[in-house]
Structures are given as structure tokens and as C-alpha cells.
Design a protein around this motif. Structure first.
Motif, PDB file in Angstrom:
ATOM      1  N   ARG A  63      47.485  36.983 -80.270  1.00  0.00           N
ATOM      2  CA  ARG A  63      47.081  37.303 -78.903  1.00  0.00           C
ATOM      3  C   ARG A  63      47.224  38.803 -78.704  1.00  0.00           C
ATOM      4  O   ARG A  63      48.227  39.394 -79.147  1.00  0.00           O
ATOM      5  CB  ARG A  63      47.947  36.553 -77.908  1.00  0.00           C
ATOM      6  N   ASP A 351      38.944  33.983 -77.710  1.00  0.00           N
ATOM      7  CA  ASP A 351      38.960  33.521 -76.330  1.00  0.00           C
ATOM      8  C   ASP A 351      39.266  34.680 -75.389  1.00  0.00           C
ATOM      9  O   ASP A 351      40.425  35.061 -75.221  1.00  0.00           O
ATOM     10  CB  ASP A 351      40.014  32.427 -76.162  1.00  0.00           C
ATOM     11  N   THR A 354      42.112  34.375 -72.542  1.00  0.00           N
ATOM     12  CA  THR A 354      43.541  34.507 -72.859  1.00  0.00           C
ATOM     13  C   THR A 354      43.819  35.598 -73.891  1.00  0.00           C
ATOM     14  O   THR A 354      44.964  35.785 -74.291  1.00  0.00           O
ATOM     15  CB  THR A 354      44.090  33.176 -73.389  1.00  0.00           C
ATOM     16  N   ASP A 355      42.771  36.294 -74.326  1.00  0.00           N
ATOM     17  CA  ASP A 355      42.903  37.367 -75.313  1.00  0.00           C
ATOM     18  C   ASP A 355      43.487  36.853 -76.620  1.00  0.00           C
ATOM     19  O   ASP A 355      44.267  37.533 -77.284  1.00  0.00           O
ATOM     20  CB  ASP A 355      43.765  38.507 -74.758  1.00  0.00           C
ATOM     21  N   THR A 356      43.132  35.633 -76.993  1.00  0.00           N
ATOM     22  CA  THR A 356      43.636  35.023 -78.222  1.00  0.00           C
ATOM     23  C   THR A 356      42.531  34.878 -79.256  1.00  0.00           C
ATOM     24  O   THR A 356      41.343  34.870 -78.932  1.00  0.00           O
ATOM     25  CB  THR A 356      44.227  33.628 -77.942  1.00  0.00           C
ATOM     26  N   ALA A 385      45.715  27.155 -77.958  1.00  0.00           N
ATOM     27  CA  ALA A 385      45.524  27.129 -76.505  1.00  0.00           C
ATOM     28  C   ALA A 385      46.794  26.699 -75.790  1.00  0.00           C
ATOM     29  O   ALA A 385      47.174  27.274 -74.756  1.00  0.00           O
ATOM     30  CB  ALA A 385      44.369  26.182 -76.152  1.00  0.00           C
ATOM     31  N   VAL A 388      49.752  29.369 -75.346  1.00  0.00           N
ATOM     32  CA  VAL A 388      49.611  30.533 -74.477  1.00  0.00           C
ATOM     33  C   VAL A 388      50.567  30.424 -73.296  1.00  0.00           C
ATOM     34  O   VAL A 388      50.562  29.439 -72.545  1.00  0.00           O
ATOM     35  CB  VAL A 388      48.166  30.671 -73.967  1.00  0.00           C
ATOM     36  N   PRO A 390      51.389  31.637 -69.772  1.00  0.00           N
ATOM     37  CA  PRO A 390      50.672  32.347 -68.700  1.00  0.00           C
ATOM     38  C   PRO A 390      51.433  33.577 -68.244  1.00  0.00           C
ATOM     39  O   PRO A 390      52.664  33.580 -68.140  1.00  0.00           O
ATOM     40  CB  PRO A 390      50.587  31.306 -67.581  1.00  0.00           C
ATOM     41  N   SER A 391      50.698  34.649 -68.003  1.00  0.00           N
ATOM     42  CA  SER A 391      51.312  35.851 -67.456  1.00  0.00           C
ATOM     43  C   SER A 391      51.602  35.632 -65.983  1.00  0.00           C
ATOM     44  O   SER A 391      50.973  34.790 -65.330  1.00  0.00           O
ATOM     45  CB  SER A 391      50.378  37.053 -67.633  1.00  0.00           C
ATOM     46  N   THR A 394      48.782  35.160 -63.515  1.00  0.00           N
ATOM     47  CA  THR A 394      47.921  33.993 -63.571  1.00  0.00           C
ATOM     48  C   THR A 394      48.604  32.724 -63.141  1.00  0.00           C
ATOM     49  O   THR A 394      48.041  31.637 -63.213  1.00  0.00           O
ATOM     50  CB  THR A 394      47.368  33.804 -65.003  1.00  0.00           C
TER      51      THR A 394
END
Length: 395
Positions: A63, A351, A354-356, A385, A388, A390-391, A394
């Protein structure tokens, strides 16, 4: 072969460099370490048992600028042959097998299409190629494509109506192959999706016509060299993972065990350089490719595309790239994930939401092709997925 010209887009004055990839912990990437441990274990499981999904697998996932997983399992070369009399595989003795490593190159098969697509969009950015221009404007001698008004956009979105492939491998020489391509008319309804290798082959001829350079030179100078992808090129690639004991009736030509030269029969017949297949690469190099696109076309000091043109590539339905395809993207699909698969067992997904990114490389056709099963690809993407975190912005 024309000489290679300097790489494009290497650092405009005043531009900030995009961060390069680094290996770090899942937590540093904002990913759950438990889920990624499961991903690594499941990759190893794919290579075990009496009938493994693949002889060997490499996975690279991360990521942002962080590679959080880089794992190899199984064998780059495990089998000597497939025995058609018994229907069984012929294993090499243990001392003759070649273990898979994270640096093992793979025959990318149709992942080559992504590089051809990027090379085409680079020409659009330069103004030398029109996305809705007719192929006949560049290649009037391709009479059938010209007569039916096939466009560049239709080639990149697989909506030209061209059939999936032609038996170019059965032609006597390049003159006969070229004549067959020039005469090929759409069988389907233009505008309707039909996945076809011929689309990217025609696009290759367009690119070579407008630039005066061969496709391998265009991709080297415009993509792999500026990005430092030193392990990515068209073959031959002697150290690559083995693919198939290629023989009729399951294959289309009789070549024996293939390693280090392109598996795809048509790309092989065309000399190994084709718009739809022929390239070799490693997991780490493909991670750089994914990271570049996620960063809007830049990596380190290099820029291969402007952000607007990356968006053009990845916006549904995608140019060369498939978008939102659960059958190999799992839970990464549905929010703008883009990527592709390759017949030899290769795949990548990026993606933007999510910058992944996920690169899953396998030699599933070693020692012979089997009915396609992309569930392990989808499962790996789903693991990523679910990893990930979440920041705060988000949640």
C-alpha cells in the motif's frame, strides 16, 4: 532494429519525485499483519499437494510506497514433461528442480497488453495518436479494419468485433501472417465486448507505424528504462519460470517444455515480440509498474504519463486494463480496481481507492495447461482488501 532513444518524461523541472517502493512492515503500510500472514500461507498452500494450483507462485503486495508482502513458494521448474499416455506429470529429480524465488522472472502472457496500452496512451499524450481515430487512417493496407471503421478506442476496449485470435502459428512465413491480419474483418458487432488478442496486435502495428520504432523499443524507452524495471523486457529470458510441455493436442504447436521463450503460440510465431504477449518480468518490477500508475504516472524522478492520462487508462471500462472484475479481483473489485490476468498464471491488480496493489505470478501451465481457475487470484485480492486499515479520514 532501430536504436533506442532517450527515455521519456524523466523529471520535469520543478516537479517533486514520487516516493519509491520500500520493504516495510504491514503496519507501516496501513495493512493488517494477520490478514497478510494468511495471504502468505495461502500462497504456499497453492503449490502443495498431489495436484497443486501451480508449480510455483510469487506474491508481492503493498500500500502506498510500502511493499508489505514479498513471498515465493514452490518451484520455478518442477516437471520434465507431461505424459499423454498415462495423463500424468513427469517430475524432475529433486536435484534438478529449480526453486522459486522472489526474483524469478515469469512469462507475463497477456499482462503484456498493459504495457502496449500504456505505450499507446503515451502517444495520445504526445498528440500523435487519436483515441477515436480509425485504424485505417494509420494502416490503410489493413483493408478489412479500414473498411469496417475500427477505431483505436475499440482496440483498447476489446469492442472492435474481431475474433479472439487467428492461427498465425500455422502460417508458412511472416508474409502469410501479415496477409491474414490485413484481411481479417470483424465477426462480432462493433461496440460489443469480445476479448481478442488481435486488438493489441493491430495496435502494435499502429504504434510502430506512427513512431517508426518497434514495440520492444517503445516499451523499453518509454516505460521500463525510466522506471528502472531492469528485469522487464521481451524474451528470451533464460532464467524464467518454466511454462508448458507444449504439444498437440492440448497445445497448438509441438515445442516440448518451454522455458525462457514466450509460451503464446502466436507471439512465438511472430518472433517473440507482440502487442498481446511476449514480455517477461518479476514481482518487484511489476510492483513498480503498479505503484507508478497509483501515483499518477510518476515514480522517483521519472514520469511516464501525466495524471490525466493515467485516469484515462483506468476509468471504466479501462483502456487495455480490466476494471472491477470480481472473478480475479475479489473484494478489491467494485470501487475502481484495475488490472489484468495472463494465461500462464500471471495477474496484477491496483486499487486507487485504497492505494493498494497485488501482483500474483504463477506458472499454472507447468507442465500443461488446465481449465482456468482464477479463484486463488480472487482470494488473494480479497485478503489484501480485508487487510486495509481505514485511515481516520475515511472512518
Amino acid at each position: 532494429m532501430p536504436s533506442r532513444e532517450p527515455a521519456c518524461g524523466c523529471g520535469r523541472s520543478g516537479e517533486l519525485s514520487a516516493p519509491r517502493l520500500r520493504r516495510d512492515s504491514p503496519e507501516r503500510a496501513g495493512l493488517d499483519s494477520g490478514e497478510l500472514r494468511h495471504l502468505a500461507q495461502e500462497v504456499h498452500d497453492l503449490t502443495t499437494g498431489e495436484h497443486p494450483w501451480a508449480a510455483g507462485v510469487v506474491v508481492v503486495a503493498g500500500r502506498g510506497p510500502v511493499i508489505a508482502v514479498e513471498e515465493a513458494a514452490g518451484w520455478a521448474v518442477r516437471y520434465a514433461a507431461h505424459d499423454p499416455e498415462t495423463g500424468r506429470v513427469v517430475e524432475l529429480p529433486a536435484e534438478s528442480r529449480v526453486p522459486m524465488t522472489v526474483d524469478t522472472p515469469f512469462d507475463l502472457a497477456s499482462l503484456t497488453k498493459l504495457f502496449t496500452a500504456v505505450a499507446a496512451v503515451q502517444q495520445m499524450e504526445r498528440g500523435t495518436l487519436g483515441i477515436d481515430a480509425r485504424v485505417g487512417a494509420y494502416l490503410p493496407e489493413f483493408r478489412a479494419a479500414a473498411r469496417h471503421g475500427i477505431t483505436v478506442r475499440e482496440l483498447l476496449t476489446h469492442t472492435s468485433g474481431l475474433r479472439p485470435e487467428l492461427p498465425l502459428y500455422d502460417c508458412a512465413d511472416d508474409t502469410e501472417r501479415l496477409a491474414m491480419l490485413r484481411a481479417e474483418a470483424p465477426l462480432g458487432v462493433p461496440g460489443t465486448y469480445t476479448y481478442s488478442d488481435l486488438n493489441l496486435l493491430l495496435l502494435q502495428y499502429v504504434l510502430e507505424r506512427i513512431t517508426g520504432r518497434t514495440l520492444d523499443v517503445l516499451i523499453h524507452d518509454g516505460i521500463t528504462r525510466p522506471l528502472g524495471m531492469l528485469s522487464t523486457d521481451f524474451g528470451p529470458c533464460p532464467g524464467a519460470a518454466a511454462t508448458e510441455d507444449q504439444r498437440r493436442p492440448w497445445a497448438k504447436v509441438d515445442r516440448g517444455m518451454v522455458r525462457g521463450v514466450v509460451h503464446d503460440e502466436n507471439a512465438w510465431a511472430l518472433g517473440g515480440i507482440a502487442g498481446h504477449a511476449g514480455m517477461f518480468s518479476t514481482g518487484r518490477d511489476l510492483a513498480v509498474f503498479c505503484r507508478t500508475l497509483l501515483a499518477g504516472g510518476s515514480y522517483g524522478p521519472a514520469r511516464i504519463l501525466g495524471a490525466d492520462f493515467v485516469e484515462l487508462l483506468l476509468t471504466p471500462p479501462g483502456l487495455g486494463f480490466a476494471v472491477n472484475q470480481p472473478w480475479f479481483m475479489g473484494e478489491l473489485a467494485g470501487r475502481g480496481a484495475a488490472g489484468h490476468t495472463g494465461f500462464t498464471g500471471t495477474s496484477l491488480v491496483l486499487d486507487p481507492a485504497t492505494d493498494t496493489f497485488l501482483v500474483l505470478l504463477a506458472n499454472t501451465v507447468h507442465p500443461r495447461r488446465q481449465p482456468a481457475d482464477s479463484s486463488p487470484r480472487a482470494a488473494a485480492a480479497t485478503r489484501l482488501a480485508r487487510s486495509v486499515i481505514p485511515s481516520p479520514s475515511t472512518t
